[in-house]
Design an enzyme around this catalytic site. Structure first.
Site, short mmCIF file in Angstrom:
data_model
loop_
_atom_site.label_atom_id
_atom_site.label_comp_id
_atom_site.label_asym_id
_atom_site.label_seq_id
_atom_site.Cartn_x
_atom_site.Cartn_y
_atom_site.Cartn_z
N TYR A 151 -3.01 -2.19 -2.43
CA TYR A 151 -1.56 -2.14 -2.26
C TYR A 151 -1.07 -3.34 -1.46
O TYR A 151 -1.82 -3.97 -0.71
CB TYR A 151 -1.10 -0.82 -1.62
CG TYR A 151 -1.39 -0.64 -0.16
CD1 TYR A 151 -0.46 -0.99 0.80
CD2 TYR A 151 -2.59 -0.06 0.27
CE1 TYR A 151 -0.71 -0.79 2.15
CE2 TYR A 151 -2.85 0.14 1.61
CZ TYR A 151 -1.91 -0.23 2.55
OH TYR A 151 -2.16 -0.03 3.88
N CYS A 152 0.20 -3.63 -1.67
CA CYS A 152 0.89 -4.68 -0.93
C CYS A 152 2.30 -4.16 -0.66
O CYS A 152 2.52 -2.96 -0.59
CB CYS A 152 0.87 -6.01 -1.69
SG CYS A 152 1.72 -5.97 -3.27
N HIS A 153 3.27 -5.05 -0.53
CA HIS A 153 4.63 -4.63 -0.23
C HIS A 153 5.28 -3.93 -1.42
O HIS A 153 5.74 -2.79 -1.31
CB HIS A 153 5.45 -5.83 0.22
CG HIS A 153 6.79 -5.46 0.77
ND1 HIS A 153 7.75 -6.40 1.03
CD2 HIS A 153 7.35 -4.27 1.13
CE1 HIS A 153 8.83 -5.80 1.52
NE2 HIS A 153 8.61 -4.52 1.59
#
Length: 113
Positions: free
Chosen positions: A70-72
């Site tokens: 995951y990221c932003h």
């Protein structure tokens, strides 16, 4: 095309409701982003490896363990999933919408940025 999981699907996998072993939560954001907000689920391993460091730190990951990246918003992590698949990882997934979606759908107490 890399597999994307919804927030609800990731939570189900992390809590064992899906009947699968819990994945490693791989945060590919920058350290300053992780200081603002992180996904923490009791009993689930997590690791911060910024996308730009992944090639050098690939040996920290087990290709046999399921991994949710995951990221932003899910764009960087989607690229990481594609990279890991090319490296032989078979059970690697992208959190659709990233931590922003997680904070809206699962944990509203998690700060948005």
């Amino acid at each position: 095309m890399p597999t994307q999981l919804s927030c609800a699907e990731v939570l189900s996998r992390c809590t064992g409701e899906a009947g699968l072993p819990p994945p490693l939560l791989l945060d590919v954001r920058q350290p300053w982003e992780a200081e603002l907000a992180r996904i923490r689920i009791e009993g689930v391993s997590e690791r911060l490896i910024p996308m730009g460091e992944l090639v050098q730190r690939l040996d920290e990951l087990d290709p046999l363990q399921p991994v949710v990246c995951y990221c932003h918003h899910g764009v960087r992590s989607l690229q990481v999933v594609a990279f890991l698949e090319r490296q032989g990882f078979e059970s690697v997934y992208n959190l659709a919408g990233g931590i922003d979606a997680w904070s809206c759908e699962i944990d509203p107490a998690l700060p948005r940025y």
